[in-house]
Every structure is written in C-alpha cells, then in structure tokens.
Design a protein around this motif. Structure first.
Motif, short mmCIF file in Angstrom:
data_model
loop_
_atom_site.label_atom_id
_atom_site.label_comp_id
_atom_site.label_asym_id
_atom_site.label_seq_id
_atom_site.Cartn_x
_atom_site.Cartn_y
_atom_site.Cartn_z
N PRO A 17 0.80 -1.22 0.00
CA PRO A 17 0.00 0.00 0.00
C PRO A 17 0.84 1.29 0.00
O PRO A 17 0.27 2.37 0.03
CB PRO A 17 -0.76 -0.11 1.33
N GLY A 18 2.14 1.16 -0.05
CA GLY A 18 2.98 2.35 0.04
C GLY A 18 2.80 3.27 -1.15
O GLY A 18 2.69 4.50 -1.02
N ILE A 19 2.78 2.69 -2.35
CA ILE A 19 2.53 3.45 -3.57
C ILE A 19 1.49 2.67 -4.38
O ILE A 19 1.67 1.49 -4.65
CB ILE A 19 3.82 3.65 -4.39
N SER A 20 0.40 3.34 -4.71
CA SER A 20 -0.73 2.66 -5.33
C SER A 20 -0.44 2.23 -6.76
O SER A 20 0.44 2.78 -7.43
CB SER A 20 -1.96 3.58 -5.31
N THR A 21 -1.22 1.26 -7.23
CA THR A 21 -1.14 0.80 -8.61
C THR A 21 -1.37 1.96 -9.58
O THR A 21 -0.68 2.08 -10.60
CB THR A 21 -2.22 -0.29 -8.86
N GLY A 84 8.28 -5.04 0.11
CA GLY A 84 8.87 -5.55 1.35
C GLY A 84 10.27 -5.04 1.59
O GLY A 84 11.09 -5.71 2.20
N GLY A 85 10.56 -3.85 1.09
CA GLY A 85 11.89 -3.25 1.32
C GLY A 85 11.96 -2.59 2.69
O GLY A 85 11.15 -2.86 3.57
N LEU A 181 9.89 0.44 1.50
CA LEU A 181 10.13 0.25 0.07
C LEU A 181 11.62 0.25 -0.30
O LEU A 181 12.01 -0.36 -1.30
CB LEU A 181 9.41 1.35 -0.74
N LEU A 182 12.43 0.93 0.46
CA LEU A 182 13.83 1.13 0.08
C LEU A 182 14.55 -0.21 -0.17
O LEU A 182 14.51 -1.11 0.66
CB LEU A 182 14.54 1.94 1.16
N ASN A 183 15.19 -0.31 -1.33
CA ASN A 183 15.84 -1.56 -1.75
C ASN A 183 17.34 -1.51 -1.42
O ASN A 183 18.15 -1.05 -2.23
CB ASN A 183 15.61 -1.74 -3.26
N TRP A 184 17.68 -2.01 -0.24
CA TRP A 184 19.09 -1.97 0.18
C TRP A 184 19.96 -2.91 -0.65
O TRP A 184 21.17 -2.71 -0.74
CB TRP A 184 19.21 -2.29 1.68
#
Ligand code: MN3
Length: 192
Positions: A17-21, A84-85, A181-184
């Motif tokens: 739900p962080g950023i919508s479709t 799942g970031g 969301l952040l992709n480490w």
C-alpha cells in the motif's frame, strides 16, 4: 543508439500500500515513458543519437539533458524500491552509513529532511563520494552523475510521485519509502 524503456522490476501493484497501482501506472506509463518519447524525438537525426543515455546525461544541457536525465533517474528510482523493502543494510554498507551519519536513525532523519525540504520538484539521493556516503538533493532533472558522484538510492519527490496517494503530505510518502520500500540490495550493488 536506440533506447528502450526498461520494464518495471516488479508488477504495478507490487508497491501497495505504500505506492498505489494507479500512481505506479501513471508515473511509469505517462511520465517515465513520456520523457523517453520526448528524448527520442529531440535527438533523432542529430549526433546525440549515437550516444548512450549516460553520455547524454553527462554531456548535454537544457531540453535534451532534462529528458535524458529524467529517463535515467526514473529507471534508477524504480530499482531503488522493492516490495517488502526497508529495514537496515548490513556489512560494509551499514559500516559506511554509520561512519557518515552516526547511526541508521540519523541517516533516516537526514534523508527524510533532504527529501522533505527540496523546494519544488526534485530528487533525494544517497550517494558515494570517494569512499564516503552523503545525502544529496537535486532540483528538477539534476543528477549525481553530473557531479561525478556514485548514486546508491534515489527518491523521486516530484509531486507526481506521491500526490495521488499522499496529497500534500510529502513527508509521509518519504517515510514509507524509507521504512517499507527502500531496496538496500540495490544500494549494495551500487556501493561496490
Ligand atoms: Mn517522477
């Protein structure tokens, strides 16, 4: 050289739900693709058309630069997130982060401030300068490659990135970006 808009690294609903479709769809199909279309049109039948996207970002200015950099920035932005970031990095990247910012919480606060306080449209970046990490905010299409810096993560803070989901609450979008969301893994690839 011929450019191709890279596919999104996940499905359009994957950042919910962080950023919508809806936001991902419009942002990718209209904005990102729109910059690509304008770039292709602008450089067709010019010497620029034989350059790579990175070369264009580093050697052009004005209209062509704006389109080229926005194509590059958005491709980088999509990779800077994953479903799942969030969480913390580990290993050498965490060490560098701790050295630069004191601890993870201070990094998070400084990144959030840079993203929140960039006036108008722009980007917040985690970048590597030499061996050190720093946070950078840039206006419009500006990009760390122009300054010889190595970008690790980008957060788009143009209103089109968050307005449908968060209205004027840019700080809530940025918090969600960092926390979930952040992709480490992507940052780690760029850090090497
Ligand atoms: Mn954008």
């Amino acid at each position: 050289m011929e450019f191709k808009l890279p596919d999104l690294p996940y499905s359009k609903d994957a950042l919910e739900p962080g950023i919508s479709t809806m936001t991902v769809s419009i942002h990718y199909d209209k904005h990102h693709r729109g910059y690509m279309t304008k770039l292709e049109k602008a450089i067709a039948d010019t010497p620029e058309s034989s350059k790579s996207l990175e070369e264009l970002v580093q050697s052009t200015e004005g209209y062509v630069f704006n389109q080229a950099a926005q194509v590059w920035n958005h491709t980088f932005y999509w990779k800077s997130m994953k479903p799942g970031g969030g969480g913390k990095p580990d290993g050498a990247l965490l060490e560098a982060l701790t050295k630069a910012f004191g601890n993870y919480e201070d990094f998070k606060q400084q990144f959030a401030e840079a993203a929140r306080d960039e006036f108008g449209s722009g980007w917040a970046w985690l970048v590597k300068e030499g061996d050190a990490l720093r946070i950078l905010s840039t206006s419009d299409a500006e990009n760390p490659l122009q300054r010889g810096l190595v970008p690790l993560i980008a957060c788009d803070v143009w209103e089109h990135a968050y307005y449908l989901d968060y209205k004027n609450e840019r700080d809530q979008y940025v918090e969600r970006f960092i926390d979930s969301l952040l992709n480490w893994d992507f940052a780690q690839e760029n850090f090497r």
